[in-house]
Design an enzyme around this catalytic site. Structure first.
Site, PDB file in Angstrom:
ATOM      1  N   PHE A   7       0.812  -1.217   0.000  1.00 44.74           N
ATOM      2  CA  PHE A   7       0.000   0.000   0.000  1.00 44.74           C
ATOM      3  C   PHE A   7       0.850   1.275   0.000  1.00 44.74           C
ATOM      4  CE2 PHE A   7       0.432  -1.572   4.386  1.00 44.74           C
ATOM      5  CZ  PHE A   7       1.000  -0.474   5.024  1.00 44.74           C
ATOM      6  N   ARG A  39      -1.429   8.553  21.250  1.00 45.83           N
ATOM      7  CA  ARG A  39      -1.741   7.329  20.495  1.00 45.83           C
ATOM      8  C   ARG A  39      -3.002   6.675  21.031  1.00 45.83           C
ATOM      9  NH1 ARG A  39       1.813   5.569  16.399  1.00 45.83           N
ATOM     10  NH2 ARG A  39       0.806   3.543  16.353  1.00 45.83           N
ATOM     11  N   ARG A  73      -9.605   7.694  15.437  1.00 44.58           N
ATOM     12  CA  ARG A  73      -9.635   6.860  14.221  1.00 44.58           C
ATOM     13  C   ARG A  73     -10.887   5.996  14.165  1.00 44.58           C
ATOM     14  NH1 ARG A  73      -3.269   4.990  14.266  1.00 44.58           N
ATOM     15  NH2 ARG A  73      -2.437   6.672  12.965  1.00 44.58           N
ATOM     16  N   ASN A 116      -6.989   7.162   8.210  1.00 45.16           N
ATOM     17  CA  ASN A 116      -7.267   7.210   9.651  1.00 45.16           C
ATOM     18  C   ASN A 116      -7.027   8.592  10.266  1.00 45.16           C
ATOM     19  OD1 ASN A 116      -4.523   7.112   9.472  1.00 45.16           O
ATOM     20  ND2 ASN A 116      -4.315   5.061  10.324  1.00 45.16           N
ATOM     21  N   HIS A 164      -1.925  11.249  12.302  1.00 49.39           N
ATOM     22  CA  HIS A 164      -0.662  10.548  12.549  1.00 49.39           C
ATOM     23  C   HIS A 164      -0.147  10.934  13.931  1.00 49.39           C
ATOM     24  CE1 HIS A 164       3.465   9.101  12.145  1.00 49.39           C
ATOM     25  NE2 HIS A 164       3.835  10.254  12.663  1.00 49.39           N
TER      26      HIS A 164
HETATM   27  P1  IDP Z   1       0.480   4.233  12.691  1.00 51.72           P
HETATM   28  O1  IDP Z   1       0.010   5.379  11.821  1.00 51.72           O
HETATM   29  O2  IDP Z   1      -0.617   3.750  13.607  1.00 51.72           O
HETATM   30  O3  IDP Z   1       1.772   4.528  13.416  1.00 51.72           O
HETATM   31  P2  IDP Z   1       2.006   2.684  10.735  1.00 51.72           P
HETATM   32  O4  IDP Z   1       2.234   1.209  10.779  1.00 51.72           O
HETATM   33  O5  IDP Z   1       3.161   3.579  11.022  1.00 51.72           O
HETATM   34  O6  IDP Z   1       0.764   2.983  11.723  1.00 51.72           O
HETATM   35  O7  IDP Z   1       1.406   3.005   9.317  1.00 51.72           O
HETATM   36  C1  IDP Z   1       1.377   4.311   8.790  1.00 51.72           C
HETATM   37  C2  IDP Z   1       0.063   4.520   8.034  1.00 51.72           C
HETATM   38  O8  IDP Z   1      -0.013   3.612   6.919  1.00 51.72           O
HETATM   39  C3  IDP Z   1      -1.199   4.212   8.842  1.00 51.72           C
HETATM   40  O9  IDP Z   1      -1.581   5.284   9.683  1.00 51.72           O
HETATM   41  C4  IDP Z   1      -2.206   3.919   7.765  1.00 51.72           C
HETATM   42  O10 IDP Z   1      -2.675   5.129   7.140  1.00 51.72           O
HETATM   43  C5  IDP Z   1      -1.358   3.151   6.743  1.00 51.72           C
HETATM   44  N1  IDP Z   1      -1.361   1.699   6.985  1.00 51.72           N
HETATM   45  C6  IDP Z   1      -0.615   1.030   7.892  1.00 51.72           C
HETATM   46  N2  IDP Z   1      -0.825  -0.305   7.839  1.00 51.72           N
HETATM   47  C7  IDP Z   1      -1.708  -0.477   6.840  1.00 51.72           C
HETATM   48  C8  IDP Z   1      -2.303  -1.674   6.270  1.00 51.72           C
HETATM   49  O11 IDP Z   1      -2.062  -2.822   6.693  1.00 51.72           O
HETATM   50  N3  IDP Z   1      -3.171  -1.479   5.252  1.00 51.72           N
HETATM   51  C9  IDP Z   1      -3.467  -0.242   4.761  1.00 51.72           C
HETATM   52  N4  IDP Z   1      -2.924   0.891   5.249  1.00 51.72           N
HETATM   53  C10 IDP Z   1      -2.045   0.789   6.283  1.00 51.72           C
HETATM   54 MG    MG Z   2       3.693   4.904  12.593  1.00 52.95          MG
END
Ligand code: IDP
Ligand code: MG
Length: 172
Positions: free
Chosen positions: A63, A96, A113, A127, A130
């Site tokens: 993605f 968070r 979220r 979501n 960040h």
């Molecule tokens: P976080 O934002 O909760 O720290 P991260 O793993 O750092 O999560 O991922 C960054 C962003 O990438 C997420 O906020 C979301 O928008 C997207 N994302 C993360 N994992 C997935 C997934 O498995 N499928 C689709 N989008 C994802």
């Molecule tokens: Mg992250």
């Protein structure tokens, strides 16, 4: 001094879907429950390079391309994000927890979220917000998004350099 020591900084981004859905006020109100201090804030037009650097830990994910376009605002006709730094005790954990889980369908329904996120048909998690994941990531991200003098607290060591013949835009 001892209390000062426990203070932590976290980068917060209101992502383009959050801006398009007019959630800025709402998200800031939710975050104000933490009683943390906002020590920097600005609107940013995100370049591809910035987005790729910000999410570099995800570059091998299927993605990734969608995610970069998402952060740049290309999926929402809102080519900007709001970047803030929240500062105080346990800032990362507190923010968070209010943000909720990465997957908006797994996020608690009362979290930011859980309330406002969605999964697109292509599978991307939109979501709305960040939050840095840990202090090292927070430092890396804050240094990527902000210059030292844009932050009203001394977070990290800085230095003065002399830049000659640098073009600058000033008011006409
Ligand atoms: P976080 O934002 O909760 O720290 P991260 O793993 O750092 O999560 O991922 C960054 C962003 O990438 C997420 O906020 C979301 O928008 C997207 N994302 C993360 N994992 C997935 C997934 O498995 N499928 C689709 N989008 C994802
Ligand atoms: Mg992250």
């Amino acid at each position: 001094m001892k209390e000062e020591h426990k203070n932590q900084a976290t980068l917060i981004l209101i992502k383009p879907d959050g801006l398009k859905k007019s959630l800025t006020g709402n998200i800031l109100t939710r975050l104000s429950e933490t009683k943390l201090e906002i020590i920097a804030a600005k609107m940013v037009r995100v370049t591809k390079e910035m987005a790729e650097e910000h999410y570099r830990h995800l570059k091998d994910q299927p993605f990734f391309n969608d995610l970069i376009r998402y952060l740049q605002g290309e999926l929402h006709q809102r080519k900007k994000v709001m970047a803030l730094i929240y500062w105080g005790e346990d800032a990362i954990k507190k923010c968070r927890s209010l943000a909720g889980a990465t997957n908006p369908e797994e996020a608690e329904s009362t979290s930011i979220r859980g309330s406002y996120g969605r999964i697109t048909t292509s599978g991307l998690y939109e979501n709305v917000i960040h939050v840095s994941s840990d202090p090292l990531e927070a430092e890396r991200e804050i240094k990527l998004w902000f210059k030292p003098l844009e932050i009203i607290v001394d977070l990290y060591p800085k230095k003065k350099i002399t830049v000659k013949e640098k073009e600058e835009t000033v008011w006409a």
